[in-house]
Design an enzyme around this catalytic site. Structure first.
Site, short mmCIF file in Angstrom:
data_model
loop_
_atom_site.label_atom_id
_atom_site.label_comp_id
_atom_site.label_asym_id
_atom_site.label_seq_id
_atom_site.Cartn_x
_atom_site.Cartn_y
_atom_site.Cartn_z
N GLU A 118 9.48 1.00 11.31
CA GLU A 118 10.52 2.01 11.13
C GLU A 118 9.81 3.36 11.31
O GLU A 118 9.05 3.76 10.43
CB GLU A 118 11.10 1.82 9.71
CG GLU A 118 12.24 2.69 9.36
CD GLU A 118 13.28 2.71 10.44
OE1 GLU A 118 13.77 1.64 10.82
OE2 GLU A 118 13.56 3.81 10.94
N GLY A 142 6.71 4.88 8.90
CA GLY A 142 5.81 6.02 9.06
C GLY A 142 5.83 6.51 10.49
O GLY A 142 6.84 6.34 11.20
N SER A 143 4.72 7.07 10.93
CA SER A 143 4.69 7.70 12.25
C SER A 143 4.66 6.67 13.37
O SER A 143 4.23 5.53 13.19
CB SER A 143 3.47 8.60 12.37
OG SER A 143 2.31 7.80 12.48
N LYS A 158 0.87 -1.19 0.00
CA LYS A 158 0.00 0.00 0.00
C LYS A 158 0.90 1.23 0.00
O LYS A 158 1.54 1.54 0.99
CB LYS A 158 -0.89 0.05 1.24
CG LYS A 158 -1.85 1.24 1.20
CD LYS A 158 -2.31 1.69 2.57
CE LYS A 158 -1.69 2.97 3.05
NZ LYS A 158 -1.86 4.17 2.22
N GLU A 210 9.17 15.14 16.87
CA GLU A 210 9.54 15.11 15.46
C GLU A 210 8.69 16.11 14.69
O GLU A 210 7.46 16.11 14.79
CB GLU A 210 9.31 13.70 14.89
CG GLU A 210 9.77 13.60 13.44
CD GLU A 210 9.70 12.19 12.88
OE1 GLU A 210 8.65 11.54 13.05
OE2 GLU A 210 10.67 11.75 12.27
N GLY A 237 2.59 3.16 13.72
CA GLY A 237 3.43 2.00 14.01
C GLY A 237 2.89 1.22 15.22
O GLY A 237 2.87 -0.01 15.22
N CYS A 253 13.24 10.75 8.02
CA CYS A 253 13.31 10.18 9.36
C CYS A 253 14.66 10.49 9.96
O CYS A 253 14.82 10.56 11.17
CB CYS A 253 13.17 8.67 9.33
SG CYS A 253 11.79 8.11 8.39
C1 UN1 Z 1 14.07 7.96 5.67
O1 UN1 Z 1 14.21 9.13 5.97
O2 UN1 Z 1 13.03 7.35 5.99
O3 UN1 Z 1 19.99 7.98 5.16
C2 UN1 Z 1 15.06 7.18 4.87
C3 UN1 Z 1 19.13 8.59 4.54
C4 UN1 Z 1 18.48 7.95 3.35
C5 UN1 Z 1 17.28 7.17 3.76
C6 UN1 Z 1 16.32 7.93 4.61
N1 UN1 Z 1 19.43 7.10 2.67
O4 UN1 Z 1 18.77 9.72 4.86
#
Ligand code: UN1
Length: 494
Positions: free
Chosen positions: A250, A228-229, A175, A386, A233, A284
């Protein structure tokens, strides 16, 4: 008329049973319609899971090196289409063209890494405690796996998840994020062209509630891999918990760069700009905190603010642009809210930015100003939550111990960095900062696919993606004992 894109189920492009669609518009200019996508629901998800369950019966028996050959072709095909997919990704989600090329490249890297992994997938052989007995461990696939993926890395993250799942012998239902379905459509089309058999990969577009929810709760789905958030999660974790289905999560980050008094300041400023405002802060791994030693605080801050003010903001298709828009109106509003929270803190000082970018073409997109707050207290909301946007908090510290304590003062644990010329400081950081990723003299972003990716605390649930770590998400161990003594041998007894 913009193109109408369909779901991909059992090797066919099909409309949703709901008969409904949704629009995807460019965040840099909402007058531009990218395409219309299926607004699916549980009925479509059910079809996709049924197809994936059927396809698993055959796919699991295809030798892993043969599965991996298809993955190799996918990598090659992505190279051929890289520029086209990158342009479409910038139009779809706004990040600048250099970065969308990097996103597609990450999918290519993952394909080639796992094309090789298909010929390894090592298990162990180990001596038995008894004579005439052989033993080994082998990896086995789980079955149907589900991917719920975010909009900030629209092709890289689907690749991080689907490619290892496929090489291990699982089938997939993905999805895509509602803001970035086109990049996943492009990826799935490449998979189809390269010979992934019908039913082995399936894609259903639509909202988290209508598609994500039935996907994560279906008992035929053996693994849910989610990025995602932290809030969603937790929901995935709960959905899988009652029948012990696996999930790989993640989630958020509140990553920090630590600048020591012996750091090369210009290098640290480069890192803070790239980590703070790259991808409009929507990673992230973004460096949303910069923790700076008091001895170099003034110099760092002056240079950081000056460089930030010179960033060019606009449509990411223009090669000269440094920072694109927020992905959507909702995301922009959430970032603007944090800017207000920062401005209302008595002690934090707004150094630049602090609002929406307006006037001219900006009025047609979701542009936020690159924003720096200085003298931020580590307990303030802007230092702990965040933000996922173009806001950086600069926090002063007195000594290494205090700096590390501030870096660790968050619920998250994805990435951190230290800038220092002293190897002792570097190793103290490597040892004492509690994150899944750590950089020395480099920013908090820039993970490569052959090392594990993921974080501690509320960032993850102990798994990692990419590298060989992804094998542990998408396979299970089977220990095999072969007794060729021809008699009963009792372990631990004879
Ligand atoms: C993400 O922000 O979910 O190291 C992934 C990094 C990228 C991957 C980020 N190669 O910022």
């Amino acid at each position: 008329m913009a193109e109408v894109y369909k779901n991909y189920i059992n090797g066919k492009w099909v409309e949703s049973k709901t008969g409904n669609t949704f629009e995807n518009r460019s965040p840099a200019d909402t007058r531009e319609l990218i395409g219309t996508f299926q607004k699916s629901d549980a009925g479509d998800v059910n079809d996709a899971i049924t197809a994936a369950s059927e396809a698993f019966k055959k796919w699991r028996l295809v030798p892993a090196p043969k599965r991996a050959e298809i993955i190799y072709k996918i990598g090659q095909r992505l190279i051929e289409r890289k520029e086209e997919f990158s342009q479409q990704m910038t139009r779809e989600m706004g990040k600048v063209i250099k970065e969308t090329r990097g996103d597609v490249q990450e999918a290519i890297d993952m394909s080639f890494l796992y094309a090789g992994e298909g010929r390894r997938m090592y298990g162990h052989t180990t001596p038995s405690e008894m004579p005439n007995k052989f033993q080994m461990s082998v990896r086995i696939p789980l079955g149907v796996t589900a991917m719920i993926t975010p909009w900030n890395f629209p092709m890289a993250i689907p690749a991080w998840k689907m490619i290892p799942a496929l090489v291990c012998g699982n089938t997939c239902v993905i999805k895509p994020a509602t803001d970035t379905p086109l990049s996943v459509v492009n990826f799935i089309k490449v998979m189809e062209e390269c010979g992934i058999p019908p039913g082995v990969v399936n894609m259903v577009t639509g909202s988290g509630g209508a598609v994500g929810e039935p996907l994560m709760t279906d008992r035929r789905v053996m693994v849910v891999s989610f990025t995602g958030s932290t809030g969603i999660g937790r929901r995935v974790s709960e959905a899988c918990a009652s029948d012990f289905r696996h999930c790989h999560l993640e989630m958020g980050g509140k990553n920090a760069i630590m600048v020591m008094d012996d750091a090369k300041i210009d290098l640290a400023v480069d890192g803070a700009i790239w980590g703070g405002f790259g991808t409009t802060g929507q990673r992230c791994t973004a460096a949303s905190r910069v923790v700076v030693h008091k001895k170099v605080y003034k110099e760092f801050l002056e240079k950081f603010v000056a460089r930030t003010k010179s960033l060019k903001i606009g449509n990411g298709l223009d090669e000269s642009i440094d920072m694109g828009p927020a992905v959507s109106e909702g995301q922009m509003n959430s970032v603007l809210k944090y800017m207000e929270i920062g401005k209302n803190e008595d002690k934090a000082k707004l150094m630049c930015g602090g609002g929406r970018l307006t006037g001219g073409d900006y009025d047609h997109g979701w542009f936020t100003q690159p924003t720096i707050f200085a003298d931020v207290d580590p307990e303030m909301r802007i230092a702990k939550e965040e933000i996922f946007g173009s806001v950086v908090s600069v926090i002063p510290f007195d000594n290494l111990e205090q700096g590390i304590e501030i870096v660790n003062n968050t619920d998250y644990g994805l990435s951190a960095a230290i800038y220092t010329q002293d190897v002792n400081n570097a190793f103290r950081g490597i040892r004492d900062v509690y994150t899944g990723i750590f950089y020395v003299n480099a920013s908090t972003i820039g993970a490569e696919v052959h090392l594990p990716f993921g974080g501690t605390k509320h960032t993850g649930n102990g798994h990692r993606e990419a590298g060989t770590a992804a094998l542990d998400v998408f396979s299970e161990w089977r220990s095999v004992y072969i007794d060729f003594s021809g008699k009963l041998q009792r372990a631990q007894i004879d």
